[in-house]
Design an enzyme around this catalytic site. Structure first.
Site, PDB file in Angstrom:
ATOM      1  N   GLU A   1       0.964  -1.196  -0.002  1.00 43.71           N
ATOM      2  CA  GLU A   1      -0.022   0.020  -0.024  1.00 43.71           C
ATOM      3  C   GLU A   1       0.765   1.348   0.013  1.00 43.71           C
ATOM      4  O   GLU A   1       0.460   2.218  -0.631  1.00 43.71           O
ATOM      5  CB  GLU A   1      -1.046   0.007   1.139  1.00 43.71           C
ATOM      6  CG  GLU A   1      -2.256  -0.935   0.974  1.00 43.71           C
ATOM      7  CD  GLU A   1      -1.798  -2.432   1.421  1.00 43.71           C
ATOM      8  OE1 GLU A   1      -0.695  -2.685   1.712  1.00 43.71           O
ATOM      9  OE2 GLU A   1      -2.468  -3.215   0.838  1.00 43.71           O
TER      10      GLU A   1
ATOM     11  N   HIS B   1     -11.598  -6.724   7.514  1.00 47.34           N
ATOM     12  CA  HIS B   1     -12.448  -6.462   6.246  1.00 47.34           C
ATOM     13  C   HIS B   1     -13.782  -5.794   6.572  1.00 47.34           C
ATOM     14  O   HIS B   1     -14.630  -5.583   5.895  1.00 47.34           O
ATOM     15  CB  HIS B   1     -12.970  -7.841   5.323  1.00 47.34           C
ATOM     16  CG  HIS B   1     -11.781  -8.683   5.077  1.00 47.34           C
ATOM     17  ND1 HIS B   1     -11.012  -9.379   5.870  1.00 47.34           N
ATOM     18  CD2 HIS B   1     -11.310  -8.427   3.863  1.00 47.34           C
ATOM     19  CE1 HIS B   1      -9.995 -10.087   5.168  1.00 47.34           C
ATOM     20  NE2 HIS B   1     -10.071  -9.625   3.967  1.00 47.34           N
TER      21      HIS B   1
END
Ligand SMILES: Cc1ncc(C[n+]2csc(CCOP(=O)(O)OP(=O)(O)O)c2C)c(N)n1
Length: 810
Positions: A526, A597
């Protein structure tokens, strides 16, 4: 006398002693001759480098002097790294540079190069960057090759810049007193922050972008020629020539930082995959990170071992050698468009910075050894040995520069400082909503006018407005496609976004329609995903990176907070990072996936100054909000986070199975102006009389609150549900108006009670003098557990109705 700390006085004394001890040259050398028989520099050129090094040294001394009476706020200039003057001389002044904080000498040389190269162009001179670009295979003559030897004069402007930075003058040319950085747009020097290594991922992004833009035409198509063409509407403003290379310097301890290893890895990964990344990394190795030593041989071993990155090394105390090696390295990067690292050995003088007492961790013998290796004295020795100058002449130059630097220091310390909070934030994040709205209108006009045929083609003959009701995911997908059509320099990238089309299918089909140059998969990191965005934005692209899950933004967050959000602030808007970061996040996935998540925390984003945070809940908001973010990035250089509620991606119904109330048609371009959603404007749903209760919410809370409002309506309660849509800036005016209308506010906040969005909403009400009743329902201060236990920590529909009833009972 040498004490156990190297003071400015020690350094100055030792320099004078060293020069005084140099024997007179046996014979004088013509300044136009090479400084030694096979040297790539003439005597005049080396003398120029000496003057740059001396200027930087005098800046170090002046920095300490200013600090000694409380007028200087920063002390580091070069202090032992003056060898980087030769690095600058071997590069082109148009090569964008992201510099280590010890780059005083580099900066002096770069500024002098640009001043010397600034001819008045003839009236008929070509203006396109491609036509202006120098021959890619020829390296430049170094600064001063033709010019007469100029002493301090060529470096005076750079010295003033640096001094202004040290005294936090509001006239400092790049940050205007906000920080001491090396940066200036006309020098192609991009400011870097003090967070070591955080600029390296950006450098890789710049390398990738420079190379991509070189190969794309204004419509974003590959030219195949390697030359960027055109100047049509939407063409990128690429500030650097097509054959530029990116230079990025940092210290030896920084090599170990996660951001640095990410950047090396990404450059190597792309190289391995056959993609071109023309970046020259320069590691200035003084052997120390404040007090911690780099283990002997570690820096070389680790830099040599970086796959895909070619290793060069030079001794910073040898300006001729450094120049030659940098020339070779730069030529290699420029020619092959591949990454390389220059390992430049340096020393560190006068401690890490002004306040550092080196005696705590370095022996007097070691400090004395560094003084013996002073690179400025080494250049002087070379000049005297070669017969270019006498020691007396060099000392005279040193003293003259010292006087001039002190004179400038005295001048700038009287300059104004930033005078108010408004001054400080003026450069932070400009917002011009009228221009943004106009940009949306222009996009609509293009999509329904000249771009209509291309649009129809891109959508396979069936534009999305004819495709019937859409989900949130489908609507975002269509809006991304419209964005790619309208912004030729827009690129969509991230983990799994291209071939797979995203883990939730949001980017499905975009790669096939727009090509792998504009929609591409990145490696799994990321920090690098955002770094690519930072570099691409700076290079004139409109990057739309994706972070696959909100939980995984956190390991890369500094690239947003420290890099993206600060660039306009530290450059007074001279550099920008237009960017729309799509992040899939928030909870309510039926217990699936656990915390990672279902991450429901945005606190880390909400306090980043200037950042825009959009949370579209419904498909009919998603498309206009995305259009607004793209327009704002293009117009104002905004850094936008587009936070997409995963649980709503494929939701179709609102009240009952099959009702299709969470679907919406995609607006045709003719209605984009009427449907424009400005940043910071909420959406209000009125249920029943809408007079009894105001629910303020966003994301998943919107759907739950609408359902709750329907239940309350059956009990005769009229509710208005306010969807914030923007978490930063918060729609404060809408919050106050809608709250005051009922006098009862329920904040439904799916993020956590502590640090959650609800705190901001309540604070906005208090600040505005709201006097009605208010309550919050919010997520529990916990990570979200796996399975059905998730319900215990998340806001439930029952909690909303219960909260409402409690409020109504007051
Ligand atoms: C990410 C980060 N952690 C800690 C610091 C504090 N700090 C400032 S400079 C420095 C040492 C850097 O050493 P090096 O990269 O070798 O550069 P040098 O100062 O030696 O030239 C540290 C730890 C910082 N600026 N950034």
């Amino acid at each position: 006398m040498l004490s156990d700390v190297t003071t400015p006085q020690d350094l100055d004394d030792r320099f004078r002693e060293t020069l005084a001890a140099l024997p007179a040259p046996a014979q004088r050398r013509d300044l136009a001759d090479p400084v030694t028989d096979d040297a790539p520099l003439t005597g005049a050129q080396l003398l120029d480098l000496f003057d740059a090094q001396v200027t930087s040294r005098q800046l170090d001394l002046a920095g300490r002097w200013l600090r000694s009476f409380g007028e200087g706020f920063y002390t580091i200039g070069s202090s032992g790294h003056e060898g980087n003057a030769a690095v600058a001389a071997a590069l082109r002044p148009t090569d964008p540079a992201l510099l280590h904080y010890r780059s005083g000498a580099f900066y002096c040389v770069r500024a002098a190069q640009v001043a010397a190269d600034a001819p008045t162009p003839p009236a008929d001179a070509p203006t396109s960057p491609a036509a202006d670009a120098p021959d890619p295979d020829s390296e430049p003559e170094p600064a001063g090759s033709e010019a007469p030897v100029g002493g301090f004069v060529p470096y005076a402007e750079a010295a003033r810049d640096v001094l202004r930075g040290m005294v936090a003058s509001s006239e400092e040319p790049i940050a205007g007193g906000r920080h001491k950085v090396f940066g200036r747009a006309d020098l192609a020097v991009v400011p870097t922050t003090s967070t070591i290594a955080s600029h390296l991922p950006r450098a890789v992004g710049m390398g990738l972008a420079v190379e991509r833009l070189r190969r794309l035409d204004t419509a974003g198509r590959r030219t195949g020629t390697g030359v960027r063409v055109g100047s049509g509407a939407g063409a990128a403003h690429v500030p650097w020539p097509p054959d530029a290379i990116v230079v990025c310097s940092f210290g030896d301890a920084s090599v170990n930082h996660a951001s640095a290893t990410a950047a090396f890895n990404t450059a190597g990964w792309y190289d391995h995959a056959g993609l071109r990344i023309p970046v020259l990394f320069v590691c200035e190795d003084n052997g120390l990170g404040i007090s911690v030593r780099s283990p002997e041989g570690w820096v070389e071993a680790t830099l040599r071992a970086k796959p895909g990155i070619r290793y060069f090394s030079a001794d910073g105390a040898d300006p001729v050698g450094t120049y030659a090696v940098t020339q070779e390295a730069a030529a290699w990067v420029r020619r092959y468009r591949r990454p390389a690292v220059l390992h430049l050995r340096t020393i560190r003088l006068m401690g890490h910075a002004g306040a550092d007492a080196e005696s705590a961790y370095r022996s007097p013998a070691e400090l004395a050894e560094d003084l013996d290796r002073d690179p400025v004295a080494a250049t002087a020795r070379l000049l005297v040995d070669a017969g270019v100058a006498t020691a007396e002449e060099l000392l005279a130059r040193y003293d003259e520069t010292g006087w001039q630097v002190r004179r400038l220091a005295e001048e700038v310390l009287g300059e104004p400082k930033l005078a108010s909070a408004a001054d400080v934030v003026s450069a932070l994040a400009p917002r011009r909503p009228v221009r943004v709205a106009r940009a949306v209108a222009d996009a609509a006009a293009r999509a329904s006018g000249p771009g209509a045929a291309a649009r129809e083609g891109a959508f396979g003959g069936k534009p999305p407005e004819l495709s019937g009701p859409m989900t949130l995911a489908q609507s975002i997908n269509a809006a991304l496609a419209d964005g790619l059509l309208d912004h030729p320099q827009m690129a969509v990238f991230g983990e799994d976004v291209a071939v797979k089309g995203g883990v939730y299918g949001v980017t499905k089909g975009l790669r096939d329609r727009f090509g792998a140059a504009r929609v591409f998969d990145t490696l799994l990191d990321e920090t690098s995903v955002l770094g690519l965005g930072l570099g691409a934005g700076l290079a004139g692209m409109l990057p739309v990176p994706e972070i696959q899950y909100l939980a995984y933004l956190h390991n890369a967050e500094d690239q947003l907070r420290g890099e993206a959000a600060t660039m306009q602030f530290f450059s007074r808007g001279a550099f920008r990072n237009p960017m729309v970061v799509r992040v899939a996040g928030l909870a309510y996935q039926q217990g699936f996936g656990g915390h990672f998540h279902n991450d429901n925390s945005v606190a880390v984003l909400r306090d980043v100054p200037g950042l825009v945070i959009a949370v579209p809940a419904r498909p009919d908001d998603a498309a206009p909000m995305l259009r607004t973010c793209l327009a704002s990035a293009a117009v104002d250089g905004s850094v936008c986070v587009f936070l997409e509620p995963i649980a709503l991606y494929h939701t179709r119904d609102l009240y009952a199975d099959g009702d299709g109330e969470w679907l919406a048609g995609y607006p045709e371009p003719g209605s984009w102006v009427a449907g424009h959603v400005p940043i910071g404007r909420a959406r209000v749903y009125r249920i029943g009389s809408a007079d009894d209760l105001t629910i303020i919410t966003f994301g998943n809370g919107v759907r739950m609150s609408l359902r709750a409002a329907a239940v309350l309506a059956e009990e005769g309660v009229g509710t208005r549900v306010v969807d914030l849509r923007w978490l930063a800036p918060l729609p404060v005016a809408d919050i106050i108006r809608e709250s005051s209308a009922t006098g009862r506010v329920l904040v439904v906040d799916e993020t956590r009670r502590s640090g959650g969005v609800g705190e901001g909403v309540i604070a906005a009400l208090v600040d505005a003098g709201y006097v009605g009743a208010a309550r919050r329902v919010a997520g529990v201060d916990s990570f979200v557990p796996l399975g059905p236990a998730a319900r215990h920590v998340l806001v439930s529909p029952e909690a909303i109705t219960d909260g409402a009833r409690t409020l109504l009972a007051r």
